[in-house]
Structures are given as structure tokens and as C-alpha cells.
Design a protein around this motif. Structure first.
Motif, mmCIF file in Angstrom:
data_model
loop_
_atom_site.group_PDB
_atom_site.id
_atom_site.type_symbol
_atom_site.label_atom_id
_atom_site.label_comp_id
_atom_site.label_asym_id
_atom_site.label_seq_id
_atom_site.Cartn_x
_atom_site.Cartn_y
_atom_site.Cartn_z
ATOM 1 N N GLY A 284 18.318 -38.405 133.786
ATOM 2 C CA GLY A 284 17.720 -37.858 132.693
ATOM 3 C C GLY A 284 17.342 -36.464 132.755
ATOM 4 O O GLY A 284 18.095 -35.901 133.635
ATOM 5 N N LYS B 180 15.047 -47.848 121.445
ATOM 6 C CA LYS B 180 13.906 -47.306 122.370
ATOM 7 C C LYS B 180 13.466 -48.356 123.000
ATOM 8 O O LYS B 180 13.208 -49.616 122.398
ATOM 9 C CB LYS B 180 13.037 -46.384 121.672
ATOM 10 C CG LYS B 180 13.596 -44.913 120.779
ATOM 11 C CD LYS B 180 12.519 -44.131 120.336
ATOM 12 C CE LYS B 180 13.255 -42.831 119.734
ATOM 13 N NZ LYS B 180 12.397 -41.989 119.037
ATOM 14 N N ILE C 234 8.334 -47.287 128.607
ATOM 15 C CA ILE C 234 8.578 -46.691 130.044
ATOM 16 C C ILE C 234 8.476 -47.746 131.056
ATOM 17 O O ILE C 234 9.059 -47.155 132.315
ATOM 18 C CB ILE C 234 7.386 -45.506 130.320
ATOM 19 C CG1 ILE C 234 7.824 -44.476 131.223
ATOM 20 C CG2 ILE C 234 5.837 -46.478 130.469
ATOM 21 C CD1 ILE C 234 6.906 -43.422 131.490
ATOM 22 N N TYR D 9 14.592 -47.467 131.249
ATOM 23 C CA TYR D 9 14.024 -46.385 130.136
ATOM 24 C C TYR D 9 14.558 -45.275 130.325
ATOM 25 O O TYR D 9 14.942 -44.530 129.187
ATOM 26 C CB TYR D 9 12.318 -46.389 130.380
ATOM 27 C CG TYR D 9 11.634 -45.188 129.845
ATOM 28 C CD1 TYR D 9 11.555 -45.396 128.482
ATOM 29 C CD2 TYR D 9 11.381 -44.233 130.359
ATOM 30 C CE1 TYR D 9 10.741 -44.451 127.907
ATOM 31 C CE2 TYR D 9 11.078 -43.057 130.071
ATOM 32 C CZ TYR D 9 10.504 -43.201 128.617
ATOM 33 O OH TYR D 9 10.035 -42.154 127.853
ATOM 34 N N ARG E 100 18.101 -45.172 128.482
ATOM 35 C CA ARG E 100 18.217 -45.479 127.152
ATOM 36 C C ARG E 100 17.390 -44.132 126.310
ATOM 37 O O ARG E 100 17.795 -43.955 125.104
ATOM 38 C CB ARG E 100 17.295 -46.647 126.725
ATOM 39 C CG ARG E 100 18.339 -47.858 127.093
ATOM 40 C CD ARG E 100 17.398 -49.081 127.044
ATOM 41 N NE ARG E 100 17.043 -49.582 126.005
ATOM 42 C CZ ARG E 100 16.733 -50.851 125.595
ATOM 43 N NH1 ARG E 100 16.789 -51.701 126.555
ATOM 44 N NH2 ARG E 100 16.230 -51.142 124.472
ATOM 45 N N HIS E 101 16.206 -43.486 126.959
ATOM 46 C CA HIS E 101 15.658 -42.543 126.453
ATOM 47 C C HIS E 101 16.583 -41.246 126.401
ATOM 48 O O HIS E 101 16.566 -40.570 125.476
ATOM 49 C CB HIS E 101 14.604 -42.131 127.289
ATOM 50 C CG HIS E 101 13.946 -40.780 126.739
ATOM 51 N ND1 HIS E 101 12.787 -40.688 125.535
ATOM 52 C CD2 HIS E 101 13.780 -39.438 127.309
ATOM 53 C CE1 HIS E 101 12.591 -39.352 125.665
ATOM 54 N NE2 HIS E 101 13.009 -38.739 126.585
ATOM 55 N N THR E 102 17.523 -41.056 127.387
ATOM 56 C CA THR E 102 18.448 -40.070 127.220
ATOM 57 C C THR E 102 19.543 -40.269 126.018
ATOM 58 O O THR E 102 19.761 -39.261 125.355
ATOM 59 C CB THR E 102 19.396 -39.898 128.638
ATOM 60 O OG1 THR E 102 18.539 -39.780 129.634
ATOM 61 C CG2 THR E 102 20.486 -38.856 128.521
ATOM 62 N N CYS F 283 18.808 -42.127 123.298
ATOM 63 C CA CYS F 283 18.276 -41.814 122.199
ATOM 64 C C CYS F 283 18.122 -40.324 121.612
ATOM 65 O O CYS F 283 18.176 -39.849 120.542
ATOM 66 C CB CYS F 283 17.063 -42.631 122.153
ATOM 67 S SG CYS F 283 17.090 -44.541 122.111
ATOM 68 N N ARG F 284 17.423 -39.549 122.700
ATOM 69 C CA ARG F 284 17.272 -38.079 122.679
ATOM 70 C C ARG F 284 18.445 -37.142 122.269
ATOM 71 O O ARG F 284 18.648 -36.611 121.194
ATOM 72 C CB ARG F 284 16.670 -37.756 123.605
ATOM 73 C CG ARG F 284 16.123 -36.230 123.815
ATOM 74 C CD ARG F 284 14.849 -36.037 122.855
ATOM 75 N NE ARG F 284 14.550 -34.687 122.745
ATOM 76 C CZ ARG F 284 13.752 -33.900 123.668
ATOM 77 N NH1 ARG F 284 13.333 -34.475 124.711
ATOM 78 N NH2 ARG F 284 13.657 -32.527 123.340
#
Length: 370
Positions: A205, A239, A242, A247, A250-252, A254-255
């Protein structure tokens, strides 16, 4: 300007795909710059592997940098003068001085300043606040919003020390975390970036300032390619909470996708590394099975031949350490392994580190404690 993801599980060949693709393109397009941006501790290994795989045994128009090393490369090319940077020891010295100066304003922390390790923990906390762009005003805001008395006291004291620390070093020093803030201001002026392909590899991340740099890469570089560890059996663009195992990956995704969409940057079709068994586990189907099912709670049970996993139990950490020492010697003497190919991983490195040092030194086993 484009963004592309290389996705797959651990050991599925994401990094190997980047190496082979980058080397091929670097040979075909000698006028273009190919930059690998990897974690600091990973730069030397990446350089070594690229040189080994390159047909000419040299990096030529390729380079391997961490975010911090990239900053100094850009500053050198642009002639940017950077104030003196405080290292960890310098931070600790400044913190000890300013904490003593504001001691009478501290409620909870005032009685702990002389405790061994307290300043070191405080230094780590201040560094993390800098990494995530948290200001003293933000701490005050959170302090006003919380109803928990103990947390309120901690935030108040931390805010007092943090503000004093910032005031003390202002106009004289900067912390290592601020180097990337300066890089964000100067990077668009770096001409080499406009003819570069950026590979982001080895990250689980990014911090907020690293996302800002990734955004600048997408805006000014020819192409950005990012590896992400996710389970391809699920939608990586969706998304999740946490508590989800992947997480961070996938957060990376999406961001970065949001940043690309905001600036109308082309998002290329992702590369899916889904070969089974994965490249890392091609000689061990049981480890490949473990990688696919660990913490997934699928209820699947290994039904193949004898697995490459052994479970042993010791009564004390000292007994476990002695067993590990015996196993390391056997692997080196009988199985032909090298010491650098063996790792001892523990969830309690402080306790087990003390237990391992003595038997390792007695047996003449070289080691590096991380």
C-alpha cells in the motif's frame, strides 16, 4: 499517460513479468527511461536480478530507485537545495530537548519522559504522523471530538510535543518524511519523467504522500505499471472492509483507479498472473495449496502427497531455538543450502531473538536480525 495493474497472488510471477517486459522494451526502445520504484530495502536485490536477466548484463536505460532515492536524483538534476535532514538520532535528541522544555504542560506523558525507550517510541509516532501528513491542528481536532478521557490526554500531550518539535526545527532542519513533500513540488519540472515508464513493485500500500507522487507519475510519465497482491477469484476493483484478507491490495487498486479517472488517464487492461501452481511454488503443490487457501476458510483439505510443511512443538523458546539451530546446520551440511537461503520468522522477534543469538554464535551460524 496510462495506468496498468499486474495482479495475482503471492509467488504468481508478477515481479518476474515486470522484469521480462521492462528488459524487452528497454532493448527495443533505448531512448526511453524505465524506472523501477521499489521499497528501500528491495533496491539492491532488484538491481541484481535485472542485471542477471538482461541480455547485455547491464541496466543501460533502466534504473532502480526507492521514493527517497528518486527524490535525491530529481533534486540533483534540478539543482534543488534541501535543508539538513534529521536522522533518527537527531529526532530523538530534539524530542528529548523539547519534551523537557514543555514538561510542565504535559499531563500523562510528563512522568514517562525518563523511562527507557519512551523517547524512541515517541520518535516513531512523530515519524508516522509526518508520513501521513498529520498536523498538530489535526490532533487538536481529534482530541476535541473524542469522549475517551485517556485518549484525550494522550492526544493533548502528543499535540504539545509535536507542535514544539515542528517549531524547533522550522527553518533549520527537515525530517526524512518531508523530503517526499518537496519532491511533489519539484517532480513536474523533471524532464526525464516525461519520457519514462514507471514500475511500482513490492508495495502492499502507499502513504498519502506516495499516492500524490503516484498521481504525478500518471500525469507526467508515459506509463505507470503497478503490481498488486490480490485473490483473482474475487473482484479486485470492488471495495471491501478493513478486515478482508486482501484489503490493502484492493484499497490500492481502487485508490489509484480513482486518481486515474479524476485526471482522465487511460486505464489499460490488467495483467492477471493466475498460473497454477504459481511460479514460486512450481516445485511444491502443497505450498501452492496453502497460498490459495490460508485464511480463506474454504474448508478445503490437502489430499495430495506428503506436504512440504512440518509442524513441531517445543516446551520453551530455548528448546525451539536449539531445534532451529540443529535444522539450519543440517540444511547447510547435508542439503547444500546456503545460510542466506534460510529465514527464521517469528511473531515475537525480541524474545526469540535473544534465545537464538547464543546457539547461533556457538554453532558459528552467521545471521542478520531484522
Amino acid at each position: 499517460m496510462s495506468l496498468q495493474f499486474v495482479m495475482g497472488g503471492a509467488g504468481s510471477g508478477k515481479t518476474r513479468y515486470l522484469y521480462e517486459t521492462a528488459i524487452k522494451q528497454a532493448v527495443e526502445q533505448p531512448d526511453r527511461l524505465f524506472l523501477f520504484v521499489v521499497p528501500e530495502q528491495y533496491t539492491m536485490q532488484t538491481q541484481k536480478e535485472l542485471v542477471r536477466l538482461h541480455p547485455r548484463k547491464g541496466l543501460m536505460n533502466m534504473d532502480v530507485l526507492s521514493f527517497k532515492r528518486l527524490a535525491y536524483r530529481v533534486f540533483e538534476d534540478l539543482g534543488v537545495q534541501v535543508p539538513a535532514v534529521l536522522d533518527d538520532m537527531g529526532k530523538s535528541m530534539v524530542l528529548r530537548k523539547v519534551a523537557g522544555m514543555v514538561r510542565r504542560d504535559l499531563g500523562l506523558y510528563g512522568s514517562h519522559l525518563e523511562q527507557p525507550g519512551f523517547i524512541s517510541q515517541l520518535k516513531s509516532q512523530i515519524s508516522e504522523l509526518g508520513q501521513y501528513g498529520i498536523r498538530p491542528e489535526d490532533l487538536k481536532q481529534v482530541e476535541a471530538e473524542t469522549d475517551h478521557p485517556l485518549l484525550k490526554d494522550k492526544l493533548k500531550d502528543l499535540g504539545v510535543i509535536y507542535k514544539s518539535f515542528r517549531d524547533y526545527i522550522e527553518d533549520h532542519y527537515i525530517t526524512a518524511e518531508e523530503i517526499l513533500d518537496i519532491l511533489c513540488r519539484e517532480l513536474p519540472r523533471w524532464e526525464k519523467l516525461k519520457n519514462s515508464v514507471i514500475y511500482l513493485d513490492g508495495y502492499t500500500g502507499f502513504t498519502p504522500v506516495q499516492y500524490r507522487l503516484a498521481e504525478l507519475f500518471m500525469l507526467h510519465a508515459r506509463e505507470v505499471v503497478c503490481t498488486v497482491t490480490v485473490d483473482l477469484r474475487e473482484n479486485p476493483y470492488e471495495k471491501c472492509g478493513i478486515q478482508h484478507l486482501f484489503y490493502m491490495g484492493r484499497h490500492t487498486v481502487c485508490r489509484l483507479k480513482e486518481l486515474a479517472d479524476r485526471h482522465h488517464v487511460e486505464i489499460k487492461q490488467e495483467i492477471r498472473c493466475d498460473r497454477r501452481p504459481g511460479w514460486r511454488f512450481k516445485d511444491s503443490e502443497s505450498l501452492d495449496f496453502l497460498e490459495q487457501n490460508l485464511y480463506r476458510y474454504t474448508g478445503k483439505v490437502w489430499a495430495g502427497k506428503k506436504p512440504d510443511i512440518r509442524l513441531c512443538q517445543g516446551k520453551t523458546p530455548a528448546e525451539e531455538a536449539a531445534y532451529i539451530c540443529t535444522m539450519v546446520n543440517r540444511l547447510v551440511r547435508e542439503d547444500g543450502l546456503r545460510y542466506r537461503e534460510i529465514a527464521v520468522i517469528t511473531g515475537d522477534p525480541v524474545s526469540y531473538g535473544r534465545e537464538l543469538i547464543h546457539p547461533f554464535e556457538e554453532a558459528g551460524i552467521p545471521y542478520f536480525m531484522d
